[in-house]
Design a protein around this motif. Structure first.
Motif, mmCIF file in Angstrom:
data_model
loop_
_atom_site.group_PDB
_atom_site.id
_atom_site.type_symbol
_atom_site.label_atom_id
_atom_site.label_comp_id
_atom_site.label_asym_id
_atom_site.label_seq_id
_atom_site.Cartn_x
_atom_site.Cartn_y
_atom_site.Cartn_z
ATOM 1 N N UNK A 16 0.829 -1.211 0.000
ATOM 2 C CA UNK A 16 0.000 0.000 0.000
ATOM 3 C C UNK A 16 0.861 1.259 0.000
ATOM 4 N N UNK A 17 2.041 1.183 0.572
ATOM 5 C CA UNK A 17 2.905 2.350 0.674
ATOM 6 C C UNK A 17 3.851 2.553 -0.490
ATOM 7 N N UNK A 18 3.896 1.596 -1.401
ATOM 8 C CA UNK A 18 4.787 1.696 -2.559
ATOM 9 C C UNK A 18 3.963 1.849 -3.835
ATOM 10 N N UNK A 19 4.563 2.400 -4.859
ATOM 11 C CA UNK A 19 3.900 2.582 -6.143
ATOM 12 C C UNK A 19 4.244 1.421 -7.065
ATOM 13 N N UNK A 20 3.245 0.601 -7.388
ATOM 14 C CA UNK A 20 3.459 -0.582 -8.243
ATOM 15 C C UNK A 20 4.683 -1.370 -7.784
ATOM 16 N N UNK A 21 4.602 -1.858 -6.581
ATOM 17 C CA UNK A 21 5.721 -2.538 -5.936
ATOM 18 C C UNK A 21 6.046 -3.854 -6.631
ATOM 19 N N UNK A 22 7.317 -4.075 -6.891
ATOM 20 C CA UNK A 22 7.760 -5.395 -7.346
ATOM 21 C C UNK A 22 7.965 -6.264 -6.114
ATOM 22 N N UNK A 23 7.998 -7.559 -6.317
ATOM 23 C CA UNK A 23 8.286 -8.452 -5.205
ATOM 24 C C UNK A 23 9.611 -8.109 -4.553
ATOM 25 N N UNK A 24 10.592 -7.764 -5.384
ATOM 26 C CA UNK A 24 11.921 -7.419 -4.867
ATOM 27 C C UNK A 24 11.877 -6.148 -4.022
ATOM 28 N N UNK A 25 11.118 -5.144 -4.441
ATOM 29 C CA UNK A 25 11.047 -3.904 -3.654
ATOM 30 C C UNK A 25 10.317 -4.126 -2.333
#
Length: 91
Positions: A16-25
């Motif tokens: 929710x806190x990231x923009x289009x989060x990858x699994x790695x991020x």
């Protein structure tokens, strides 16, 4: 949200806190916060649980990388959880 593990809830909050989060991020963010290594064998099955419960939507960035975003149902679940927590924690 009550049937999710603590780790799964943490994943949902980070996504929710990231923009289009990858699994790695997501992995890097949680590792930085907890100071503990998170294996792919733990991360991706738990991301799949969130996707299968319609709390997170999964898309493809490229052939090797997926992204994750919180669905409308996930936003509602997060808000309900925050409302429930606020009943007990008044800061």
């Amino acid at each position: 949200m009550f049937d999710l593990t603590g780790f799964q809830r943490d994943l949902l909050y980070v996504i929710a806190g990231l923009d289009r989060a990858s699994g790695q991020s997501v992995k890097e963010e949680l590792e930085a916060h907890t100071g503990r290594e998170i294996t792919h064998g733990r991360l991706y099955p738990n991301l799949d649980v969130l996707v299968n419960r319609d709390l997170v939507e999964k898309g493809q960035i490229d052939r090797r990388t997926n992204y994750y975003v919180v669905s409308d149902e996930g936003v509602d679940a997060l808000q309900q959880r925050r409302d429930w927590e606020d009943q007990y924690v008044d800061l």
